[in-house]
Design a protein around this motif. Structure first.
Motif, short mmCIF file in Angstrom:
data_model
loop_
_atom_site.label_atom_id
_atom_site.label_comp_id
_atom_site.label_asym_id
_atom_site.label_seq_id
_atom_site.Cartn_x
_atom_site.Cartn_y
_atom_site.Cartn_z
N UNK A 96 -10.76 11.83 -17.77
CA UNK A 96 -9.85 12.50 -18.73
C UNK A 96 -8.46 12.68 -18.13
N UNK A 97 -8.40 13.08 -16.88
CA UNK A 97 -7.10 13.29 -16.22
C UNK A 97 -6.32 11.99 -16.08
N UNK A 98 -7.04 10.89 -15.93
CA UNK A 98 -6.39 9.58 -15.81
C UNK A 98 -6.08 8.95 -17.16
N UNK A 99 -6.49 9.62 -18.24
CA UNK A 99 -6.18 9.12 -19.57
C UNK A 99 -7.17 8.09 -20.08
N UNK A 100 -8.29 7.92 -19.42
CA UNK A 100 -9.30 6.96 -19.89
C UNK A 100 -9.99 7.52 -21.12
N UNK A 101 -10.36 6.65 -22.04
CA UNK A 101 -11.08 7.16 -23.22
C UNK A 101 -12.45 7.69 -22.82
N UNK A 102 -12.74 8.90 -23.25
CA UNK A 102 -14.01 9.53 -22.94
C UNK A 102 -14.72 9.87 -24.22
N UNK A 103 -15.99 9.48 -24.34
CA UNK A 103 -16.77 9.77 -25.53
C UNK A 103 -17.31 11.19 -25.39
N UNK A 104 -17.02 12.01 -26.39
CA UNK A 104 -17.49 13.40 -26.37
C UNK A 104 -18.55 13.57 -27.44
#
Length: 103
Positions: A93-101
Motif C-alpha cells: 500500500x505504501x508503494x502504491x501497488x494495487x491491493x485487494x481488500x
C-alpha cells in the motif's frame, strides 16, 4: 494459521532454540546470564538475549496455560506468518501497488 499447524502435528519441530520450546522458564532464566553451566562443560550463551522478548514470554505463557509445546510452537509460527503478511500488505500500500481488500 492452518498452514503452521499442518506441519507434523503433535511433534515439536527441531529449531535453533529447542530448549525454549521444551523448557521456556529454564531457558529464560539461563538467558539472563552470560555463562550457562548446564551445557556440556559449560558454555557462553549465544544469542539468548534475543529470545527474551517477545518470543520468551510467549512460550512461557503457553507453558503456564499448560498447552503442549508443539501447539505453542505452531502458534508462534502462525503469529509470525500473520504479522509478516500484514507487513507485506502495508508495504505494498505504501508503494502504491494495487491491493485487494476484502469486505
Amino acid at each position: 494459521m492452518a498452514l503452521a499447524f499442518a506441519q507434523a502435528p503433535g511433534r515439536v519441530v527441531t529449531d535453533t532454540k529447542l530448549d525454549l520450546t521444551v523448557d521456556p522458564w529454564g531457558f529464560l532464566g539461563r538467558a539472563l546470564t552470560l555463562w550457562d553451566p548446564s551445557g556440556a562443560f559449560g558454555q557462553v550463551q549465544n544469542q539468548a538475549y534475543g529470545y527474551l522478548f517477545p518470543m520468551g514470554p510467549f512460550f512461557g505463557l503457553g507453558d503456564l496455560a499448560q498447552l503442549p509445546p508443539w501447539v505453542v510452537q505452531r502458534a508462534w509460527w502462525a503469529v509470525v506468518l500473520v504479522v509478516a503478511f500484514v507487513g507485506v500488505v502495508k508495504l505494498a500500500e505504501a508503494l502504491g501497488a494495487p491491493v485487494i481488500k476484502g469486505g
